[in-house]
Write a protein that holds these residues in place. Structure first.
Motif, short mmCIF file in Angstrom:
data_model
loop_
_atom_site.label_atom_id
_atom_site.label_comp_id
_atom_site.label_asym_id
_atom_site.label_seq_id
_atom_site.Cartn_x
_atom_site.Cartn_y
_atom_site.Cartn_z
N GLN A 21 -9.71 7.29 15.57
CA GLN A 21 -8.95 6.23 14.91
C GLN A 21 -9.54 5.87 13.55
O GLN A 21 -8.81 5.48 12.63
CB GLN A 21 -8.86 5.00 15.81
CG GLN A 21 -7.94 5.19 17.00
CD GLN A 21 -7.89 3.98 17.90
OE1 GLN A 21 -8.77 3.11 17.87
NE2 GLN A 21 -6.86 3.91 18.74
N TYR A 22 -10.84 6.00 13.41
CA TYR A 22 -11.49 5.78 12.12
C TYR A 22 -11.15 6.89 11.13
O TYR A 22 -11.21 6.70 9.92
CB TYR A 22 -13.01 5.69 12.32
CG TYR A 22 -13.79 5.48 11.05
CD1 TYR A 22 -13.85 4.22 10.45
CD2 TYR A 22 -14.46 6.55 10.46
CE1 TYR A 22 -14.58 4.03 9.29
CE2 TYR A 22 -15.19 6.36 9.29
CZ TYR A 22 -15.25 5.10 8.71
OH TYR A 22 -15.97 4.91 7.55
N GLY A 23 -10.76 8.03 11.67
CA GLY A 23 -10.40 9.16 10.81
C GLY A 23 -11.54 10.12 10.54
O GLY A 23 -11.48 10.90 9.59
N ASP A 24 -12.57 10.07 11.39
CA ASP A 24 -13.67 11.04 11.26
C ASP A 24 -13.38 12.19 12.23
O ASP A 24 -13.87 12.23 13.36
CB ASP A 24 -15.00 10.37 11.59
CG ASP A 24 -16.18 11.33 11.49
OD1 ASP A 24 -15.96 12.50 11.11
OD2 ASP A 24 -17.32 10.92 11.81
N TYR A 63 -1.71 14.19 7.01
CA TYR A 63 -1.88 12.95 6.26
C TYR A 63 -2.73 13.20 5.01
O TYR A 63 -3.88 12.77 4.92
CB TYR A 63 -2.51 11.89 7.16
CG TYR A 63 -1.61 11.48 8.29
CD1 TYR A 63 -0.73 10.41 8.14
CD2 TYR A 63 -1.58 12.18 9.49
CE1 TYR A 63 0.12 10.03 9.16
CE2 TYR A 63 -0.73 11.83 10.52
CZ TYR A 63 0.13 10.75 10.35
OH TYR A 63 0.99 10.38 11.36
N PRO A 64 -2.15 13.86 4.00
CA PRO A 64 -2.96 14.30 2.86
C PRO A 64 -3.16 13.28 1.75
O PRO A 64 -4.04 13.45 0.91
CB PRO A 64 -2.17 15.50 2.33
CG PRO A 64 -0.75 15.19 2.68
CD PRO A 64 -0.80 14.44 3.98
N PHE A 65 -2.34 12.18 1.70
CA PHE A 65 -2.30 11.34 0.51
C PHE A 65 -3.07 10.03 0.68
O PHE A 65 -2.81 9.26 1.60
CB PHE A 65 -0.85 11.02 0.13
CG PHE A 65 -0.01 12.24 -0.08
CD1 PHE A 65 -0.37 13.20 -1.02
CD2 PHE A 65 1.14 12.46 0.68
CE1 PHE A 65 0.40 14.33 -1.22
CE2 PHE A 65 1.92 13.58 0.49
CZ PHE A 65 1.54 14.53 -0.45
N SER A 66 -4.02 9.79 -0.23
CA SER A 66 -4.74 8.52 -0.26
C SER A 66 -3.83 7.41 -0.77
O SER A 66 -2.70 7.66 -1.22
CB SER A 66 -5.96 8.64 -1.18
OG SER A 66 -5.52 8.79 -2.53
N VAL A 100 -8.22 8.10 7.45
CA VAL A 100 -8.97 9.34 7.26
C VAL A 100 -10.27 8.96 6.56
O VAL A 100 -10.25 8.46 5.44
CB VAL A 100 -8.19 10.37 6.41
CG1 VAL A 100 -9.03 11.63 6.19
CG2 VAL A 100 -6.87 10.74 7.10
N GLY A 101 -11.39 9.13 7.26
CA GLY A 101 -12.66 8.68 6.71
C GLY A 101 -12.70 7.19 6.45
O GLY A 101 -13.34 6.72 5.50
N GLY A 102 -12.01 6.42 7.28
CA GLY A 102 -12.00 4.96 7.15
C GLY A 102 -11.05 4.42 6.10
O GLY A 102 -10.95 3.21 5.93
N GLU A 103 -10.31 5.30 5.41
CA GLU A 103 -9.38 4.88 4.38
C GLU A 103 -7.96 5.28 4.76
O GLU A 103 -7.75 6.37 5.31
CB GLU A 103 -9.73 5.52 3.02
CG GLU A 103 -11.11 5.14 2.49
CD GLU A 103 -11.19 3.68 2.09
OE1 GLU A 103 -10.14 3.10 1.75
OE2 GLU A 103 -12.30 3.12 2.14
N PRO A 104 -6.95 4.45 4.45
CA PRO A 104 -5.57 4.82 4.79
C PRO A 104 -5.13 6.10 4.06
O PRO A 104 -5.39 6.26 2.87
CB PRO A 104 -4.75 3.62 4.31
CG PRO A 104 -5.72 2.48 4.28
CD PRO A 104 -7.03 3.09 3.89
N HIS A 105 -4.48 6.97 4.78
CA HIS A 105 -3.86 8.16 4.22
C HIS A 105 -2.44 8.27 4.78
O HIS A 105 -2.19 7.91 5.93
CB HIS A 105 -4.66 9.42 4.58
CG HIS A 105 -5.77 9.70 3.64
ND1 HIS A 105 -6.85 8.86 3.49
CD2 HIS A 105 -5.98 10.74 2.78
CE1 HIS A 105 -7.68 9.37 2.59
NE2 HIS A 105 -7.17 10.50 2.14
N PHE A 106 -1.55 8.81 3.96
CA PHE A 106 -0.13 8.76 4.27
C PHE A 106 0.41 10.15 4.64
O PHE A 106 -0.02 11.17 4.09
CB PHE A 106 0.64 8.17 3.08
CG PHE A 106 0.26 6.74 2.83
CD1 PHE A 106 0.97 5.71 3.41
CD2 PHE A 106 -0.88 6.43 2.08
CE1 PHE A 106 0.59 4.39 3.22
CE2 PHE A 106 -1.27 5.12 1.89
CZ PHE A 106 -0.53 4.10 2.46
N GLN A 107 1.38 10.12 5.56
CA GLN A 107 1.97 11.35 6.08
C GLN A 107 2.63 12.14 4.95
O GLN A 107 3.13 11.56 3.99
CB GLN A 107 2.99 11.00 7.17
CG GLN A 107 3.19 12.08 8.21
CD GLN A 107 4.34 13.02 7.88
OE1 GLN A 107 5.16 12.73 7.02
NE2 GLN A 107 4.38 14.14 8.58
#
Length: 480
Positions: A21-24, A63-66, A100-107
């Motif tokens: 869930q944290y994205g790690d 989920y590639p986009f910051s 992703v890595g604790g930061e939101p990333h978008f589908q």
């Protein structure tokens, strides 16, 4: 080795859940590896093995986009866009995102989904989409309903070309590849299937017409810029049914397609509570199915989805989040029907018309004395949202002529089987590609489906050409 997706019903250990869930995703994979080295229950082992494959798919492709990249895309796309709008869209669950890595990333399709599902954003597009094509599709569907009601049926011969190739940066020339493309199966509305032409390969195998997920398979050593293709034709005949609840009966014989199919057709307490609320004591099978159809088409909003493989339970996902694409809505309908004692099953492949050809899913359900009949939840929901009540009613019990069914069940193996994990182990509409050492995700592939021609068949074999793709200039034209 094929994955047994039923093990997705097993919960994940909380440490894996927290890190995921944290994205790690790398960290989650390491925790899974440590757990797999221990003596753990067999079912948990199988669940963790599946999770490793899911993590790969989410981490690489979905989920590639910051936040900054998403804001940049929206500023490029929409008039007078302000960055605070993205926060509001996230709060209202109108964009799909994860950490992703604790930061939101978008589908990867968040922007396309916003345009498709939110009319206000479609109006604000700097470069307006071609609304004429969408309008022509609606006219085509309305005309189909008129002809079906007037004549009682329609019969067409359809010719399609499908192709798949790998993107240049993932091309491994000279290596052995195994490629599957979907082809029509012998479904209740389909006959006279013919494979007309296809790519050359060292070995070409077409699975039997009654395969649950039918394909043509190419096995060969890859050449530079190689495209694998198949052309086929078939006859599609659909009959108009006016369902009468007074004639409805329970199935007179023991039927299949009533059971759970884990993990996605699962009879959960939450779904049971929804079913009880929706049916409200109703026992007539036609009315029961209609109540389920109405609940989904009026409450579950259409939305593009991440890969189905990354969802633990598709039917419950739809019922909790009240959103989903054609397949998600169809699986929820199938699940609720089965829970109500109504046999229901899957059908999928392509929607095929001169204005759009692409992947699509729908459902079938069984009611005496009508037998197997159709329900298209996303077409019905789209009609309801547009205020087209006739079209909304039509897609409960009926289909149009613009279909190519390749699949009759979810989670079925190919013939010949794939060696590695499929990009979509649930359904098959785009095809699959694998090298000797790995399967390839859809982000690395280019898939194309083209309608070549469609002819309506009348009476004693009389044919009228509805559509033909020009072979001279590669453009399409309608034949009046």
């Amino acid at each position: 080795m094929p994955l047994d997706l039923s093990y997705l019903s097993i919960p994940l250990p909380e440490e894996v859940v927290r890190i995921k869930q944290y994205g790690d995703f790398q960290g989650a994979a390491k925790v899974i590896d440590h757990l797999l080295e221990r003596k753990i229950p067999f079912a948990l082992k199988k669940r963790l093995e599946i999770e490793k494959e899911i993590i790969k798919m989410i981490g690489i492709n979905e989920y590639p986009f910051s936040v900054n990249e998403a804001i940049h895309q929206m500023r490029e796309a929409f008039e007078q866009f302000e960055s605070k709008e993205l926060d509001q869209l996230m709060e209202e669950s109108l964009v799909d995102w994860i950490y992703v890595g604790g930061e939101p990333h978008f589908q990867r399709r968040f922007l396309l989904n916003l345009v498709k599902t939110q009319p206000a954003y479609a109006e604000r597009l700097i470069k307006k989409e071609d609304s004429e094509t969408d309008q022509l599709r609606k006219i085509e569907l309305t005309e189909n309903i008129r002809l079906m009601k007037e004549n009682g049926h329609r019969k067409v011969k359809i010719h399609i070309r499908s192709s798949i190739k790998i993107k240049k940066e993932h091309e491994r020339i000279g290596e052995q590849v195994k490629v599957h493309l979907p082809v029509p199966r012998n479904a209740q509305q389909i006959s006279e299937i013919k494979i007309l032409k296809h790519s050359e390969a060292d070995k070409v195998t077409t699975s039997p017409e009654d395969s649950y997920q039918r394909t043509i398979c190419f096995e060969t050593r890859l050449k530079e810029n190689e495209e694998f293709f198949v052309e086929y034709e078939y006859v599609n005949e659909v009959h108009y049914i006016e369902l009468d609840a007074l004639k409805a009966e329970k199935a007179k014989e023991e039927m299949s397609d009533l059971e759970e199919q884990l993990p996605h057709i699962r009879f959960t307490p939450y779904l049971q509570s929804i079913l009880d609320e929706v049916l409200d004591g109703e026992t007539n099978t036609v009315i029961q199915a209609r109540k389920i159809y109405d609940f989904i088409t009026t409450n579950v909003k259409y939305s593009f989805m991440r890969e189905y493989f990354t969802i633990d339970n598709i039917s419950e996902y739809a019922a909790v989040n009240l959103k989903g694409d054609c397949g998600v809505q169809a699986i929820l309908f199938i699940t609720l029907c089965r829970m109500a004692g109504i046999p229901a099953k899957w059908q999928s492949g392509l929607y095929v018309s001169q204005y759009y050809t692409g992947c699509h899913d729908w459902a079938q359900f069984y009611v005496e004395p009508y037998g197997w009949i159709f329900a298209d939840l996303s077409f019905g929901g789209g009609a309801y949202a547009a205020g087209d009540i006739e079209r909304w009613n039509y897609y409960f019990g009926n289909l149009d002529i613009f279909r190519m069914p390749a699949n009759d069940r979810i989670q079925e193996e190919f013939i010949p089987a794939k060696l590695h994990v499929r990009a979509d182990p649930i359904d098959n509409q785009r095809g699959e590609w694998e090298y000797g050492d790995q399967g390839i995700p859809y982000a690395y592939l280019e898939v194309k489906q083209e309608l070549i021609s469609m002819k309506e068949i009348w009476g004693e074999g009389e044919q009228k050409e509805l559509f033909r793709k020009s072979q001279l200039d590669d453009s399409a034209e309608k034949v009046l």
